[in-house]
Enzyme design. Structure first.
Site, short mmCIF file in Angstrom:
data_model
loop_
_atom_site.label_atom_id
_atom_site.label_comp_id
_atom_site.label_asym_id
_atom_site.label_seq_id
_atom_site.Cartn_x
_atom_site.Cartn_y
_atom_site.Cartn_z
N ARG A 160 0.97 -1.17 0.06
CA ARG A 160 0.13 0.00 -0.13
C ARG A 160 0.84 1.20 0.15
NH1 ARG A 160 -2.26 -3.52 -1.28
NH2 ARG A 160 -4.10 -4.59 -0.42
N SER A 239 -11.30 -0.11 3.15
CA SER A 239 -10.72 -0.29 4.24
C SER A 239 -10.05 0.69 4.79
CB SER A 239 -9.45 -1.50 4.05
OG SER A 239 -9.91 -2.59 3.47
N GLU A 343 -5.65 4.48 6.07
CA GLU A 343 -5.28 4.10 4.49
C GLU A 343 -5.61 5.30 3.68
OE1 GLU A 343 -6.37 0.75 1.07
OE2 GLU A 343 -5.94 0.39 3.24
#
Length: 351
Positions: A160, A239, A343
């Protein structure tokens, strides 16, 4: 190129949260994108880039500066080589590659947002990451004032993360190039156990591309991870927290905390993440810390379908959302000694 002033930003995000921008510009060509960025940089005006808005948390006061919506279009397929303009809708592009019989991104179906955002976050799900298929990223370099082409190895991809995310003020992604796989209509080897189980096959097996895509869409929809304006569980950024990656020492300490809190026989999720490192599950941490599906009694709550998604139930403010996020972070830290990291990108606010 469209320009608006004192324009609302909430409708441009999947959270449907955030105040207005002083100036909102929508660019439909690479040249227009570059012109707006150059203008803002030369004037010293703050600049906010918006693609699909699926990874943004914008403060209630909005954004004092120029917000640029990148709405460029372009889908080019040459054999197994794919080029996407940054503004292309990602999930639509995935569908077209499946129809073309090409494997490599089929398990990334249903992920909201634009193609240009995928290398920034190194988007991944269900055993696939875009870094596995991206060959080049064409970007405008705000430091040099030039358009550059970065090869995969120059993008510093990791979980990520990427060079673009680590230096967010430097690059504006314009185009993304991929090398896909012609496997006679079959998917890439399935790497995610849940997907394999749903398809009644073993991890490592290949299945028809459409079956892989459709199965992932069903799995995502069951978790509220496919956009639906009528379903408040999808008024989210997917998420909200990344899965923690721990050193061996930190994981041992975490494991001890788990056994102390939940019992000697309890084992936390553990996945290899490189030498001396282990990844665990943020969703598991949230749930075991007491924040179950549907947690909360205000306008911002945990999704009723997945503990990793924080949602706007229709009347939330960004501060409502952040209050919930901070409560979850504090609770997980107290329970297990791990600090979750958000995130989505925050604009004008922070946890």
């Amino acid at each position: 190129m469209q320009e608006l002033h004192d324009a609302p930003l909430a409708p441009l995000t999947t959270f449907r949260l955030g105040g207005p921008a002083t100036r909102l510009v929508t660019a439909t060509t690479d040249d227009e994108v570059i012109a707006v960025v150059r203008e803002a940089d030369e004037a010293g005006t703050p600049l906010l880039l918006i693609g699909g808005g699926s990874n943004l948390v914008i403060g209630d006061k909005g954004f004092e500066g120029t917000a640029l919506v990148i709405a460029t279009k372009g889908y080019s397929l040459d054999g197994a080589r794919l080029e996407l303009a940054a503004g292309e809708v990602w999930t639509d592009a995935v569908a077209r590659t499946v129809e073309a019989g090409l494997a490599g991104i089929e398990c990334l179906a249903g992920i909201p947002g634009s193609a240009g955002a995928t290398p920034i976050q190194n988007v991944g799900a269900y055993g696939q990451e875009v870094s596995s298929t991206i060959t080049e990223v064409v970007a405008y370099d705000r430091r040099t004032g030039e358009t550059v082409t970065l090869a995969n190895e120059d993008c510093a991809f990791s979980y990520r993360h990427s060079r673009f995310k680590s230096d967010p003020e430097r690059y504006v992604v314009l185009r993304v190039r991929f090398s896909l796989d012609d496997a006679d209509g079959l998917s890439a080897p399935l790497r995610y156990a849940e997907t394999a189980r749903a398809l009644s096959v073993e991890p490592g097996d290949r299945v028809p591309l459409a079956s892989a895509r459709d199965t992932v869409l069903k799995l995502r929809a069951g978790k509220g991870m496919v956009l639906d304006p009528e379903d408040h569980d999808t008024w989210s950024a997917g998420s909200f927290f990344t899965n923690p990656i721990l050193t061996d020492a930190d994981f041992a300490a975490f494991r001890a905390r788990v056994r102390e809190r939940l019992g000697a026989g309890m084992e936390p999720p553990a996945y290899p993440a490189g030498e001396g490192r282990t990844k665990t599950s943020a969703a598991w941490l949230i749930d075991k810390a007491g924040f179950t599906k549907g947690y909360g009694d205000g306008p911002a709550r945990i999704s009723t379908k997945h503990t990793l998604a924080l949602t706007n139930r229709g009347t939330a403010t960004t501060e409502d959302l952040l209050a919930l996020a901070r409560e979850v972070v504090a609770g997980v830290r107290e329970a297990f000694g791990i600090t979750l990291v958000n995130e989505p990108v925050t604009v004008g606010v922070s946890l």
